[in-house]
Design a protein around this motif. Structure first.
Motif, PDB file in Angstrom:
ATOM      1  N   LEU A  13      56.371  60.002 -38.761  1.00  0.00           N
ATOM      2  CA  LEU A  13      55.228  60.574 -38.050  1.00  0.00           C
ATOM      3  C   LEU A  13      53.943  60.394 -38.859  1.00  0.00           C
ATOM      4  CD1 LEU A  13      54.197  62.141 -35.588  1.00  0.00           C
ATOM      5  CD2 LEU A  13      54.766  64.253 -36.817  1.00  0.00           C
ATOM      6  N   LYS A  52      50.632  58.333 -37.609  1.00  0.00           N
ATOM      7  CA  LYS A  52      49.302  58.961 -37.579  1.00  0.00           C
ATOM      8  C   LYS A  52      48.310  58.194 -38.450  1.00  0.00           C
ATOM      9  CE  LYS A  52      50.641  63.644 -36.336  1.00  0.00           C
ATOM     10  NZ  LYS A  52      50.682  65.051 -36.749  1.00  0.00           N
ATOM     11  N   LYS A  53      48.761  57.722 -39.592  1.00  0.00           N
ATOM     12  CA  LYS A  53      47.886  56.943 -40.468  1.00  0.00           C
ATOM     13  C   LYS A  53      47.488  55.640 -39.770  1.00  0.00           C
ATOM     14  CE  LYS A  53      46.234  56.293 -44.713  1.00  0.00           C
ATOM     15  NZ  LYS A  53      45.236  57.132 -45.322  1.00  0.00           N
ATOM     16  N   LEU A 101      47.276  55.145 -36.565  1.00  0.00           N
ATOM     17  CA  LEU A 101      46.335  55.487 -35.498  1.00  0.00           C
ATOM     18  C   LEU A 101      44.916  55.670 -36.038  1.00  0.00           C
ATOM     19  CD1 LEU A 101      48.569  57.906 -33.401  1.00  0.00           C
ATOM     20  CD2 LEU A 101      47.662  55.691 -32.632  1.00  0.00           C
ATOM     21  N   THR A 102      44.785  56.225 -37.237  1.00  0.00           N
ATOM     22  CA  THR A 102      43.432  56.390 -37.794  1.00  0.00           C
ATOM     23  C   THR A 102      42.786  55.035 -38.061  1.00  0.00           C
ATOM     24  OG1 THR A 102      44.176  56.569 -40.096  1.00  0.00           O
ATOM     25  CG2 THR A 102      43.970  58.628 -38.846  1.00  0.00           C
ATOM     26  N   LYS A 135      47.546  51.225 -30.229  1.00  0.00           N
ATOM     27  CA  LYS A 135      47.574  52.673 -30.000  1.00  0.00           C
ATOM     28  C   LYS A 135      48.590  53.002 -28.907  1.00  0.00           C
ATOM     29  CE  LYS A 135      43.726  55.077 -29.904  1.00  0.00           C
ATOM     30  NZ  LYS A 135      43.321  56.031 -30.908  1.00  0.00           N
ATOM     31  N   TYR A 195      51.931  55.305 -29.539  1.00  0.00           N
ATOM     32  CA  TYR A 195      52.211  56.536 -28.796  1.00  0.00           C
ATOM     33  C   TYR A 195      53.536  56.441 -28.035  1.00  0.00           C
ATOM     34  CZ  TYR A 195      47.709  58.640 -29.894  1.00  0.00           C
ATOM     35  OH  TYR A 195      46.645  59.214 -30.547  1.00  0.00           O
TER      36      TYR A 195
END
Length: 178
Positions: free
Chosen positions: A52, A56-57, A59-60, A79, A83
């Protein structure tokens, strides 16, 4: 030769490159992809928490690439697939229109649209099955609620994501018939 120390593998190269060129949309895309690949690594599977964190990293970095170059389709596609892998179909669906605007015939986009719409379609089918079960038990108010949810899923979640599947319209027609 000077780059050899950075290139242990693609992940180390891309993560290093974004530090050198933080305002490069391509470097940010590469770093995001590196973290995505670390999250799904089957040879060295990360823990669920680490997976996770990697997603998330990534996505940034995709967000940063889009901040630099808003009409860059690849970060939108990354992205969406991130997801999907996170089982966050709500957010995956949210970015499909952006990618569709930039490159509507992209093969990856079409594949992702089918995955996301199929997810919601399966939920609609489950709602229809619950409808028939409750209808058979003469629980009309609760059955009607499941029927309404099935219709709403197809109208609000399935068709806006991917409207080229005739089966979806057939199911909607059957639900209206009920």
């Amino acid at each position: 030769f000077t780059r050899n120390v950075d290139w242990k593998n693609n992940e180390t190269l891309y993560i290093h490159d974004v530090e050198i060129a933080p305002n490069s949309a391509k470097a940010n895309l590469g770093a995001g992809e590196a973290y995505f690949h670390l999250a799904i690594d089957s040879l060295r599977p990360p823990s669920e928490a680490q997976k996770l964190a990697y997603f998330k990293k990534g996505l940034t970095y995709f967000d940063k690439a889009l901040e630099i170059y808003p009409d860059y389709n690849d970060p939108y596609l990354r992205k969406i697939v991130t997801y999907i892998f996170m089982d966050d179909f709500e957010n995956a669906a949210r970015f499909i229109p952006y990618s569709r605007r930039l490159y509507p015939t992209n093969e990856k986009l079409l594949k992702y649209q089918k995955v996301v719409s199929g997810h919601y379609f399966n939920q609609a089918v489950a709602e229809r099955k619950a409808y028939f079960t409750l209808l058979g038990a003469h629980n009309i108010p609760e059955a009607d609620e499941h029927l309404r949810r099935a219709v709403d899923l197809i109208q609000q979640k399935v068709l806006p994501v991917y409207d080229a599947e005739m089966e979806y319209y057939g199911e909607l027609g059957n639900l209206y018939g009920q």
